[in-house]
Design a protein around this motif. Structure first.
Motif, short mmCIF file in Angstrom:
data_model
loop_
_atom_site.label_atom_id
_atom_site.label_comp_id
_atom_site.label_asym_id
_atom_site.label_seq_id
_atom_site.Cartn_x
_atom_site.Cartn_y
_atom_site.Cartn_z
N VAL A 4 0.87 -1.19 0.00
CA VAL A 4 0.00 0.00 0.00
C VAL A 4 0.90 1.23 0.00
O VAL A 4 1.77 1.37 0.87
N CYS A 5 0.71 2.11 -0.98
CA CYS A 5 1.49 3.34 -0.99
C CYS A 5 0.52 4.52 -1.10
O CYS A 5 -0.69 4.33 -1.23
N ARG A 6 1.07 5.71 -1.03
CA ARG A 6 0.19 6.88 -1.05
C ARG A 6 0.88 8.08 -1.67
O ARG A 6 2.10 8.22 -1.66
N PHE A 7 0.03 8.96 -2.22
CA PHE A 7 0.49 10.26 -2.68
C PHE A 7 -0.23 11.25 -1.76
O PHE A 7 -1.43 11.13 -1.55
N ALA A 8 0.54 12.19 -1.18
CA ALA A 8 -0.03 13.01 -0.10
C ALA A 8 0.15 14.51 -0.36
O ALA A 8 0.93 15.18 0.31
N ALA A 30 2.34 0.46 -7.22
CA ALA A 30 1.18 -0.29 -6.73
C ALA A 30 0.68 -1.26 -7.79
O ALA A 30 0.33 -2.41 -7.50
N GLU A 31 0.68 -0.80 -9.04
CA GLU A 31 0.23 -1.67 -10.13
C GLU A 31 1.13 -2.89 -10.25
O GLU A 31 0.66 -4.03 -10.33
N ALA A 213 -2.24 4.58 10.25
CA ALA A 213 -3.69 4.31 10.23
C ALA A 213 -4.11 3.72 8.87
O ALA A 213 -5.00 2.89 8.80
N GLN A 214 -3.44 4.17 7.80
CA GLN A 214 -3.80 3.68 6.47
C GLN A 214 -3.00 2.44 6.07
O GLN A 214 -3.08 2.00 4.94
N LYS A 215 -2.23 1.91 7.02
CA LYS A 215 -1.43 0.69 6.79
C LYS A 215 -0.56 0.83 5.55
O LYS A 215 -0.48 -0.08 4.70
N ILE A 216 0.10 2.00 5.44
CA ILE A 216 0.99 2.23 4.29
C ILE A 216 2.21 1.31 4.45
O ILE A 216 2.89 1.35 5.49
N SER A 217 2.48 0.49 3.46
CA SER A 217 3.65 -0.40 3.55
C SER A 217 4.88 0.28 2.96
O SER A 217 6.00 0.00 3.38
N HIS A 218 4.68 1.18 1.97
CA HIS A 218 5.79 1.84 1.29
C HIS A 218 5.50 3.34 1.16
O HIS A 218 4.51 3.72 0.53
N VAL A 219 6.37 4.14 1.75
CA VAL A 219 6.24 5.59 1.61
C VAL A 219 7.19 6.02 0.49
O VAL A 219 8.41 5.90 0.62
#
Ligand code: GLU
Length: 304
Positions: A4-8, A30-31, A213-219
């Motif tokens: 799980v990754c994110r753009f913030a 992620a893909e 909280a969002q269980k991000i595995s990779h920042v």
């Protein structure tokens, strides 16, 4: 472990090529990993955040071809959650109210520099020039009760003394690369601010709480935040949060070699769009392969 990754992004201006690079890198990782790509609107600075920028950001991500896997979340929905973390740090004696104004801080730095250079943090800002011990905790508590304006600072020496040496895992080469340990150096930042009157949690505090909280595995984020990871790792340990893997990617620079920024007027993706650019033009500008690179290559391959 699921990826799980994110753009913030902070919704205080339009996205530029630097954001496009970060968002596309996250989305592609992620893909490839069969995971999720989340978008978190970092609107903790309520003075500067604007809903029209938020709408523009989501529109740009759709247009670029990297929409989030789920509806975006907003930091402004989490204020009570940040307050609980501050209360925990406070109960452990790790934060304290500090009353100096910005002007007082810069005057103190100037006067200290008469005796020689005053240390800077990794971003180049002078380290906080006062010490917690200069004012007894009881007096700080009394002044706070009396409503004196203050910020909450992390007692860095005490926090580091409590947790000892720290490392984080940095994925090498790309977001899915093999991680290598990096030694954290939170002391280099001094007593950082974790909350202000108008901002219930600093970026540093909010980001570690939200990532957990969002269980991000990779920042996956820009290299400009590499050193801040020392603070993030420390807060994770203090608050009992899991540690994601990090990947700090290259920055997109302007013609003078400076990092693109909203404040220096970097051209927005929306402007590129209105002047006829296509998503693949954006990818080309930031050295990413076109969206359907693989199928295009297959089409070009002559039949044997
Ligand atoms: N909101 C931060 C920014 O726009 C991103 C921080 C992060 O990715 O950790 O720079």
């Amino acid at each position: 472990m699921s990826f799980v990754c994110r753009f913030a992004p902070s919704p205080n201006g339009p996205l530029h090529l630097g954001h496009a690079y970060s968002a596309l890198l996250n989305h592609r990782a992620a893909e490839k990993a069969g995971g999720r790509f989340l978008v978190r609107i970092e609107d903790i600075d309520t003075e500067r955040a604007r809903s029209e920028f938020e709408a523009g950001i989501l529109d740009d991500l759709d247009w670029l071809g990297c929409p989030p896997s789920e509806p975006p979340t907003r930091q402004s929905d989490n204020f009570s959650f940040y307050a609980a973390a501050l209360a925990k740090l406070e109960a452990e004696g790790l934060i304290y109210p500090a009353f100096e104004s910005r002007a007082e801080i810069s005057r103190a730095v100037i006067s200290r520099e008469l005796a020689g250079p005053w240390p800077r943090d990794p971003d180049g800002t002078p380290i906080y020039p006062f010490r917690r011990q200069e004012i007894p905790d009881e007096e700080r508590a009394r002044r706070r009760e009396a409503g004196e304006p203050h910020v909450l600072r992390l007692d860095m020496a005490r926090a580091v003394g409590l947790v000892g040496s720290l490392q984080w895992e940095e994925a090498q080469g790309n977001p899915l690369g093999r991680p290598a340990a990096v030694t954290a150096d939170p002391l280099a930042w001094g007593d950082v601010v974790l909350a202000r009157k108008d901002t219930p949690a600093s970026y540093h505090l909010a980001v570690v709480l939200d990532d957990a909280a969002q269980k991000i595995s990779h920042v996956v984020r820009g290299r400009d935040l590499f050193h801040a990871t020392s603070i993030h790792r420390l807060l994770q340990v203090l608050l009992g949060l899991p540690a994601p893997v990090y990947h700090h990617h290259r920055l997109i620079l302007d013609i003078d070699g400076r990092k693109l920024s909203k404040s220096s007027g970097a051209r927005s993706l929306a402007t590129f769009r209105t002047t006829g650019a296509l998503p693949d033009d954006i990818r080309r500008l930031i050295n990413l392969p076109p969206k359907n690179a693989r199928s295009a290559r297959q089409v070009e391959t002559p039949a044997s």
